[in-house]
Design an enzyme around this catalytic site. Structure first.
Site, PDB file in Angstrom:
ATOM      1  N   GLU A  54       0.827  -1.248  -0.093  1.00 41.65           N
ATOM      2  CA  GLU A  54      -0.083   0.000   0.109  1.00 41.65           C
ATOM      3  C   GLU A  54       0.870   1.345   0.132  1.00 41.65           C
ATOM      4  O   GLU A  54       1.868   1.225   0.776  1.00 41.65           O
ATOM      5  CB  GLU A  54      -0.930  -0.145   1.072  1.00 41.65           C
ATOM      6  CG  GLU A  54      -1.829   1.190   1.327  1.00 41.65           C
ATOM      7  CD  GLU A  54      -2.811   1.226   2.642  1.00 41.65           C
ATOM      8  OE1 GLU A  54      -2.642   0.290   3.421  1.00 41.65           O
ATOM      9  OE2 GLU A  54      -3.815   1.589   2.633  1.00 41.65           O
ATOM     10  N   LYS A 138      -9.769   1.701  -2.594  1.00 39.40           N
ATOM     11  CA  LYS A 138      -9.925   1.160  -1.460  1.00 39.40           C
ATOM     12  C   LYS A 138     -11.318   1.878  -0.765  1.00 39.40           C
ATOM     13  O   LYS A 138     -11.660   3.010  -0.895  1.00 39.40           O
ATOM     14  CB  LYS A 138      -8.896   2.051  -0.244  1.00 39.40           C
ATOM     15  CG  LYS A 138      -8.931   1.409   1.154  1.00 39.40           C
ATOM     16  CD  LYS A 138      -7.959   1.990   2.029  1.00 39.40           C
ATOM     17  CE  LYS A 138      -7.544   1.457   3.237  1.00 39.40           C
ATOM     18  NZ  LYS A 138      -6.398   2.139   3.907  1.00 39.40           N
ATOM     19  N   CYS A 179      -5.819  -3.003   2.472  1.00 41.38           N
ATOM     20  CA  CYS A 179      -5.653  -2.885   3.992  1.00 41.38           C
ATOM     21  C   CYS A 179      -6.754  -3.015   4.806  1.00 41.38           C
ATOM     22  O   CYS A 179      -7.425  -3.852   4.898  1.00 41.38           O
ATOM     23  CB  CYS A 179      -4.866  -1.535   4.343  1.00 41.38           C
ATOM     24  SG  CYS A 179      -4.019  -1.600   5.899  1.00 41.38           S
TER      25      CYS A 179
HETATM   26  O1  AKG Z   1      -7.218  -1.806  10.289  1.00 44.20           O
HETATM   27  C1  AKG Z   1      -6.059  -1.772  10.777  1.00 44.20           C
HETATM   28  O2  AKG Z   1      -5.590  -1.969  11.843  1.00 44.20           O
HETATM   29  C2  AKG Z   1      -5.010  -0.906  10.014  1.00 44.20           C
HETATM   30  C3  AKG Z   1      -5.719  -0.254   8.630  1.00 44.20           C
HETATM   31  C4  AKG Z   1      -4.675   0.605   7.857  1.00 44.20           C
HETATM   32  O3  AKG Z   1      -3.683   0.806   7.931  1.00 44.20           O
HETATM   33  C5  AKG Z   1      -4.993   0.948   6.582  1.00 44.20           C
HETATM   34  O4  AKG Z   1      -6.188   0.791   6.274  1.00 44.20           O
HETATM   35  O5  AKG Z   1      -4.175   1.628   5.942  1.00 44.20           O
END
Ligand code: AKG
Length: 301
Positions: A54, A138, A179
């Protein structure tokens, strides 16, 4: 589209380090690491599919997204000239995929949509001809507040995507997420019911949620859906504004870990074997034991 038959293939995850404030350098380093990953580095087989993490071209943080955002202008289902894209990152990814004749998941980058001026956290995918064949914005924005630990609000500058996405290769159907999307099991479930064999989510968990949730969520989604599941993280950099957890990994449909990186910059490989999916589904046949007469199929669109 008919689901491609699932064949063995090798996956490489690049846990990219040195993501700093200079985008040109970030792109050069990402390119070097893709070239390195493609050699197989002593793994039994060279990879068929290479994955970046990411936000690989920009520091991770909502104030950085508008500064680093690039216009991509890809509309699924229409012709797109990746080699002459207005996005520097897309041009680099397309050319290296073509040069290496490899499938490539370009992690994610901040994207500015010229039609509505909104900014998205966007993953692009390239085939071995360098064509951009899929894109995922996303869907679930990372807005959390754990007092005294971590507060993050992607929605201050980003907009969530509105589509679910997968793509077909000659070896598998692959579902995409980014993510925080992994915390929403419906998304993985829909992808699996649409025939995805493997789910790949570039991600960047942190030092609060990473230790407890990063592996657990991947193993859960893998077991729920009896698919291969993988997340690819940036390397941890304690001098950066955001401290990524690292630990990029691949999990099989039984929930077993096939590979795992540590915290630093590293490339890890996994051989994806279709028999494991077949045997898991035959031995524990949850995919045909669902009781939609008792509850609704929440994955149905
Ligand atoms: O869900 C999480 O704990 C981290 C998610 C995250 O870092 C993101 O979505 O960029």
């Amino acid at each position: 589209m008919p689901i491609p038959s699932f064949k063995a293939f090798t996956l490489a995850l690049i846990q990219l380090g040195q993501v700093g404030s200079n985008k040109v350098e970030n792109l050069l380093h990402a390119r070097e690491m893709i070239l390195k990953a493609a050699t197989g580095q002593g793994h039994t087989k060279k990879p068929d599919l290479i994955v970046l993490p990411e936000c690989f071209n920009s520091p991770y943080g909502h104030t950085h997204f508008p500064v680093y955002a690039e216009n991509i202008g890809y509309v699924p289902g229409t012709a797109y000239d990746a080699a002459n894209s207005s996005s520097e990152s897309v041009k680099m990814l397309s050319s290296v995929a073509k040069e290496l004749k490899t499938w490539l998941i370009g992690g994610s980058i901040p994207e500015r949509d010229a039609t509505d001026d909104k900014i998205y956290n966007t993953c692009t995918v390239y085939n071995p001809n360098g064509d951009l064949v899929a894109m995922h914005r996303k869907v679930h924005l990372f807005d959390i507040d754990i007092p005294g630990k971590i507060k993050f609000k992607e929605s201050e500058t980003l907009t969530g995507g509105t589509t679910l996405n997968h793509f077909d290769t000659e070896f598998a159907r692959i579902g995409l997420g980014i993510c925080y999307d992994i915390r929403f099991p419906e998304m993985a479930m829909i992808a699996a019911r649409k025939g995805c064999h493997v789910l790949i989510y570039p991600g960047a968990f942190n030092l609060t949620t990473g230790p407890l949730h990063w592996e657990l969520l991947q193993r859960s989604r893998a077991i729920d859906n009896q698919v291969f599941m993988s997340m690819c993280s940036p390397a941890r950099d304690m001098t950066a504004g955001y401290h990524a957890w690292g630990h990029s990994m691949v999990v099989d449909p039984m929930g077993a870990k096939l590979c795992e990186a540590q915290e630093g910059e590293e490339i890890v490989y996994a051989d994806i074997m279709p028999e494991v999916l077949k045997e898991t589904r035959a031995g524990i046949p949850v995919t045909v034991q669902r009781r939609f007469d008792v509850y609704k199929d929440v994955s149905a669109d």
